[in-house]
Design a protein around this motif. Sequence first.
Motif, mmCIF file in Angstrom:
data_model
loop_
_atom_site.group_PDB
_atom_site.id
_atom_site.type_symbol
_atom_site.label_atom_id
_atom_site.label_comp_id
_atom_site.label_asym_id
_atom_site.label_seq_id
_atom_site.Cartn_x
_atom_site.Cartn_y
_atom_site.Cartn_z
ATOM 1 N N UNK A 264 109.659 -73.192 7.676
ATOM 2 C CA UNK A 264 110.754 -73.292 6.718
ATOM 3 C C UNK A 264 111.943 -73.976 7.392
ATOM 4 N N UNK A 265 112.582 -74.874 6.666
ATOM 5 C CA UNK A 265 113.668 -75.651 7.236
ATOM 6 C C UNK A 265 113.186 -76.788 8.108
ATOM 7 N N UNK A 288 110.027 -77.729 -0.420
ATOM 8 C CA UNK A 288 111.333 -78.400 -0.393
ATOM 9 C C UNK A 288 112.359 -77.507 -1.084
ATOM 10 N N UNK A 289 111.946 -76.900 -2.189
ATOM 11 C CA UNK A 289 112.830 -76.011 -2.946
ATOM 12 C C UNK A 289 112.935 -74.638 -2.283
ATOM 13 N N UNK A 290 111.807 -73.989 -2.053
ATOM 14 C CA UNK A 290 111.827 -72.600 -1.601
ATOM 15 C C UNK A 290 112.015 -72.449 -0.097
ATOM 16 N N UNK A 291 111.596 -73.448 0.687
ATOM 17 C CA UNK A 291 111.615 -73.288 2.129
ATOM 18 C C UNK A 291 112.489 -74.265 2.881
ATOM 19 N N UNK A 292 113.249 -75.099 2.174
ATOM 20 C CA UNK A 292 114.148 -76.026 2.851
ATOM 21 C C UNK A 292 113.440 -77.109 3.635
ATOM 22 N N UNK A 293 112.176 -77.412 3.308
ATOM 23 C CA UNK A 293 111.451 -78.486 3.981
ATOM 24 C C UNK A 293 112.044 -79.830 3.575
ATOM 25 N N UNK A 294 112.126 -80.769 4.532
ATOM 26 C CA UNK A 294 112.667 -82.090 4.248
ATOM 27 C C UNK A 294 111.700 -83.161 4.758
#
Length: 550
Positions: A264-265, A288-294
């Motif tokens: 996450x992140x 991307x929404x729930x875990x802040x993945x980019x």
Amino acid sequence: MNPAARTHDDVTPPTQSAVQLAGGEPFLVRDKPVPVPGEHQILGRVECVGLCWSDVKLRRQFEQHVRKGPVLRDAWLRDVPSYVPGRLPAVPGHEAVLRVVAVGSAVTGAVVGGRYVVQPDFRDLPTAHSNGAFGYNFEGGLQQYVLLDERVVLAAEGRSHLLPAPGTAAASQLALVEPWACVEHAFAARERRRLRSGGTVLVAGAGDAGGLDLSASGRVLCTTPHPGMTAVDPAALAPRSVDDLLYHGSDAAELERLMPLMANGGLVLVATGGRRFGRPVDLSVGRVHYGGLRIAATTSDDLADALAGIPATGTPREGAHVTVVGAGGPMGVMTMVRAILASRPAVAGSGPAALVEGAVRNPARAAALRRRVARAAAEHGVEVRLFDPRTERPRGPVDHCFLMAPVPGLIGTAIEDAAEGGVIDVFAGIAEDVPVDLDTYAAKRLHLTGTSGSAVGDMRAVLAEVAAGRLDTNLPVGAVSGMAGALDALDAVRDRAIPGKVVVYPALDDLPLLDLAALVARHPGIGPLLEDGNWSGPAERELLRLAARR
């Protein structure tokens, strides 16, 4: 009542009306016991609660919802009656304002008689895939009285999740601070534009770190040998153990195998070097929404190009062409207003004026949206265009797209419509794996972003705007209800039957679900108290006055 508890002068009843979810299906109970607060606990009378599409997702997913899981190391929570993880029946409703009627003897962060808005994201209480949250694995506000534990609502930094609320504001205004804060969080979120300090880096594909500075990283791994790096077999790595993935190449299957490793992140940087994947790539877009993945990509050989394409924040750049997809829903209305407020006004000689577009399928919702945003658009000199996405497209390339509907296919459309350097905000939670045209994504140097929930600071910012009279959080309200109409209200949100937000007043035990037109037909005196046809504080006070007379 516990003799150690400090109580309000009001007499608290032994039972109450409440909505509960069990196995995902809601039911109304009329005899749920009103809890007695223990030493560290707070009992609040719920004044108003807003309903949200997230309540629908909880209803559908129930114990599978990322915020219904147990808090890690939760032994100390098992004596908190309102902690309901897993299959335990839940009370939904995370958009709430309450009045404290009793507190335990050890409580110091809330006062009896105090009025508070609940910040529902308990980020200090991690679960396997998210965090604890009011209205999910802790009972929420769709009941007349709710129990909170001060050890839960007091954040590690000493900040409380109970935010003192102005006594003069309407209850609906305060309940709706939370969804507006989610929009604020999307705009204010700061993006990570460097490798994580002390984190784990995995270099994969055909290249090396591409000149990126790895000196601050805690562990540097690689799938093929490189000097100064530790060679590993990715299959031996634990899921979600990689903070930064540096990928050179265009092997779709290889990249898909690596995605589950991202924490996450995490940050995924892709450099294709002019090569093409040749097919859509299944990426963990839901995270991307729930875990802040980019995920950032470039067609060059230089990973720094991908990193440089990440914007500093979630706020559209000045003069941007913004499109809100699913703009007719309550969160869409809020995002439209927030985009208008952030946009550059159309002033002669000041450069190009901003264009804020809303994609709306339902004509009734489009008409309501046009009315709700008209004043803000006129005051800020911003052009607004609404269109039906089934027959029309945005007016030119889109700089910043907000996806408010949880429809995976919208990702592909947003990529097609995006301008070079465009940002796509996955505001609504969607399925985790979504095929993405990564070739076009890299060629345009696009950026997928997304946030879930809000932080205490976002709530404080919105509360300040409400208290100062600069933001009318009531704009999206389309219907009101008491407990008698609460199940119908949940169904209406699920079926998108109301062109706007539904707010529930739990104290009004026998009020059915009524849209504003039906409410005015029943109580004509409320009509003149609406503001430009929108719900208002005076209208709320009249409704509560009428209910008190019965």
